[in-house]
Write an enzyme that holds these catalytic residues in place. Structure first.
Site: not given
Ligand code: 26V
Length: 798
Positions: A346, A532-533, A538, A642, A646
């Protein structure tokens, strides 16, 4: 059908009687909590009937099943979903109406199950809805966090985190299954006795499953989400007293994402990962052995989907069970394991690709570590035999430089590796995981994400649903039918209907915002929304800078002002509690809002609001109320997104970069129905390779942007210290990895195009309708059917 719901009168009399029996209260005096609990129990009984039926059907046939292992499930509220999917809404609503009660108010009592951070967790929730609604035998497997994602408060413009005590009133939907508890071992040592590894753990933790029903839409199918709760056993390390130990154990299912900046935090997170993975695998194996004699059939009867790397330890755990506990030969066990597991990636962000230090991994999971070592030894040998040089081998190894690379374990141990949007998968295959893709060309595949159109259209936007009903009587079952709206894009009647729907949803959102935050938005203004986060990639910051630019222009340029259509900029975002810079951006947005909203010279034209505690339930009100959806990540960084889907499904136009699933949105609606700008993924890649990004030069040459950046530190904001935003301007000018200044001018121009398009009502609503009509592709039903046929090889329950 359960007879209590036969008609509204029967329902109401049962509802009243239960209130009296359970709470000794008459309806007129009952609290919302009491009403909610009674209603929940009545609905749960209908669920129970269908649940039993589904179980019976499944135990009488030998269908292959999918288990979706995920550290996060961002379920939101279930009551509305359950009532609607069971077809009970009408009866309940009418029954309550007789007494002048509002079902919405009762529904609002339920806390969101916020067991996730963002997109990844919400995707898992949408997938479960589609799995049950399409009638597939599929289950979720995760952790029953005592506290979900923190509740956000904004104080003085800053984010404050409060614990999310979502279980305080109990949870009507869950069923605790003590009988199916599993013990999970940690720590200790491994001794080889007569050539066999015998594991002597330090502690055994009790994993108790709580099953949450997942109600299929109108098909009588109920699957479940199994959430594991950590509880103590008698077996604890000798140096720990029982009380301290009890609270330590409960931490394993205590918080989502505990702080992992300390060693203690890291250990806890690793324990969480192993805890739910091991409990999940063991319960699958036990169930399998009840039905089938041995393990040879496992890959034909079970598939485990590993959602991101967090559960990738299942690969090693399945090997441990097969080899140590059930005496299979390594090769046979490996063959079974690698035909049972599949992995979804992801993110390509390096900081999010998990690597565990051996110093932590080995003491916590000594036997698992040995197994990972053996997997790694064999894998590296295979590479050397194939002629790979040592440098390459080290690069691909599962263990290297003192760290366990979880993504490598997942790739090597799975038969399928998928990305979540076409662009993302291509980047995985051609750049980030190129060596693995060359090694295993058939493993890599794409499954573009989706969202459940039931929650995100049918339930949260009944106004648009009624419009859809006018063009198709089957769009709920077949979301591709949304396309039937396409031919209405040029009719005044439908443009007017859609316009009216939008207005209704904007009024509702504006009312909520005014009630909760005291900011009054004009529902006739353009609702421009980014929810979003909060993360640098982003680029909420680019949005904020652009608002500052607009404000300056409105104050200084009368032509601009005359041409400017009123805008309301709405933000919603949580920042990770340790992510200092992201929190600064929240403060900046709130500081801008404070200044802009209180300037009588501009306040009819420009409003800014940062909504507090954006979550799934809030999203259900926000998505339908949007005109312009901000999807502005640095190209290549957002795997899919996602929220973009929406918004589109509810008739917003996207302003965005060619990133993640935006690329597919653009292909579907055509470039004239989306506002694209900025560098594409290849260009971003090239800029990074050539190191040609020169933010200082852009700052020097762009007069308006220059002013905005200066305003961050020149006292323009009266109510904060002059240095409050120094690090933001420093980041933008000297150390921004996300090319904010590079894309700013394109972004500004895209906004100008949106402004002009909105003024042409006919053109705007035509584009809106095209977006809605083309959004059926993004139903998670489509995604799940692809997983089912192309990865899982599973068939629906008859
Ligand atoms: C995790 C972390 C954790 C440590 C700090 C930085 C950081 C940055 C990003 C993430 C993302 C973890 C994985 C995630 O949530 N990915 C998201 O998955 C969604 C569903 O597939 C997708 O729509 C998003 O674009 C993607 O960011």
């Amino acid at each position: 059908m359960n007879t209590y719901f036969k008609d509204e009168y029967t329902f109401l009399s049962e509802f009243k009687e239960r209130l009296e029996k359970r709470y000794i209260v008459e309806l007129a005096n009952a609290s919302t909590r009491q009403k909610y609990n009674v209603l929940g129990e009545m609905v749960s009984e209908v669920i129970a009937d269908n649940w039993m039926d589904t179980k019976n059907v499944l135990s009488n046939n030998n269908l292959k099943e999918v288990y979706y292992f995920s550290m996060e499930f961002l379920m939101g509220r279930l009551i509305t979903n359950n009532i609607m999917n069971l077809g009970l809404r009408n009866v309940i609503e009418k029954g309550l109406e007789i007494e002048g009660l509002d079902l919405n108010e009762i529904e609002h009592f339920e806390s969101d199950a916020g067991l996730g951070n963002g997109g990844l967790g919400r995707l898992a929730a949408c997938f479960l809805d589609s799995i049950a609604s399409l009638g597939y035998p599929g289950y979720g497997n995760g952790i029953r966090y005592r506290y979900g994602l923190f509740e956000q408060k904004i104080q003085g413009g800053y984010q404050i985190e409060k614990p999310d005590d979502w279980l305080k009133d109990g949870y009507v939907w869950e069923v605790r299954k003590d009988e199916e508890s599993i013990t999970v071992p940690f720590g200790g040592k491994v001794i080889f006795e007569e050539g066999n590894a015998v594991y002597y753990p330090d502690e055994l933790i009790n994993a108790v499953p709580y099953d949450v029903p997942i109600v299929g839409n109108d098909n009588g199918v109920i699957t479940h989400l199994r959430l594991w709760n950590a509880e103590p056993t008698e077996k604890r390390p000798s140096d720990k007293d029982a009380f301290a130990y009890d609270s330590e154990i409960r931490k394993i299912s205590g918080f989502l994402y505990p702080d992992d900046t300390t060693r203690e935090g890291k250990v806890l997170r690793l324990k969480q990962q192993y805890f739910f993975s091991a409990a999940g695998v063991k319960s699958i194996i036990e169930r399998h052995l009840e039905k089938y004699e041995d393990f040879a059939l496992l890959p034909e009867k079970v598939v485990i989907q590993i959602n991101d790397t967090h559960p990738s330890i299942v690969v090693a755990e399945l090997m441990r069970l097969l080899v140590d506990d059930h005496g299979l030969e390594w090769d046979e066990a490996w063959d079974i394991t690698t035909r049972t597991c599949a992995y979804t990636n992801h993110t390509i962000l390096a900081e999010a690709l998990e690597k565990w230090s051996v110093d932590i991994f080995q003491p916590v999971l000594p036997r698992i570590y040995q197994i990972v070592e053996e997997i790694n030894r064999r894998f590296c040998k295979e590479l050397l035999d194939k002629g790979y040089d040592q440098e390459k081998v080290t690069k691909l190894a599962i263990i290297s430089n003192g760290r366990v690379h979880m993504a490598h374990l997942a790739i090597v141990g799975s038969f399928s590796v998928n990305g979540v949007a076409a662009l993302h998968t291509n980047i995985l295959k051609n750049i980030e995981m190129k060596d693995f893709s060359n090694l295993y060309p058939n493993k890599f595949n794409n499954k573009t994400n989706g969202i459940t159109h039931r929650r995100w259209l049918l339930h949260s936007n009944p106004e648009l649903s009624s419009i859809m009903d006018m063009v198709s009587d089957n769009w709920v079952n077949d979301p591709n039918e949304l396309e039937k709206l396409l031919k209405k894009a040029t009719t005044k009647k439908y443009r007017t209907l859609v316009k009216k729907m939008k207005k209704t949803k904007k009024v509702a959102l504006a009312e909520r915002i005014e009630k909760e935050q005291g900011i009054k938005l004009d529902p006739n203004s353009i609702f421009d929304i980014q929810v979003k986060r909060l993360h640098e990639y982003k680029r909420q910051l680019m949005n904020a800078l652009h608002i500052m630019y607009v404000y300056n222009k409105l104050k200084s340029d009368s032509n601009f002002k005359e041409n400017y259509y009123p805008h309301s900029f709405i933000f919603g975002a949580k920042a990770a509690s340790g992510y200092h810079f992201a929190k600064k951006v929240i403060k900046l947005i709130n500081t801008i809002a404070e200044k802009v909203n209180n300037d009588p010279e501009t306040s009819d034209l420009l409003k800014v609001v940062f909504v507090e505690n954006y979550n799934v339930t809030y999203a259900e009100a926000i998505m339908p109320a949007c005109d312009l959806s901000e999807q502005i990540s640095t190209a290549s960084k957002e795997a899919s997104g996602t929220g973009n889907m929406k918004f589109m499904m509810n008739g917003a136009l996207t302003i965005g970069t060619l990133d993640g699933a935006n690329v597919e949105i653009a292909e579907l609606v055509g470039e004239e129905n989306i506002l694209l700008f900025g560098l594409n993924a290849d260009e971003v890649n090239q800029v990074n390779i050539d190191k040609t990004y020169n933010p200082k030069a852009i700052y020097d040459n762009h007069v308006d942007l220059h002013l905005v950046i200066d305003q961050l530190t020149n006292g323009f904001f009266e109510d904060v210290a002059k240095e409050e935003f120094r690090e933001i301007s420093d980041r933008l000018l000297f150390s921004d990895n996300y090319l904010v200044l590079e894309d700013f001018e394109g972004y500004r121009l895209a906004h100008a195009r949106a402004n002009d398009l909105y003024k042409d009502e006919e053109a705007w609503f035509k584009a809106t309708i095209i977006n809605i009509a083309k959004s059926g592709y993004f139903s998670s039903d489509r995604t799940i059917k692809q997983y089912a046929t192309e990865i899982w090889n599973i068939k629906p329950i008859k």
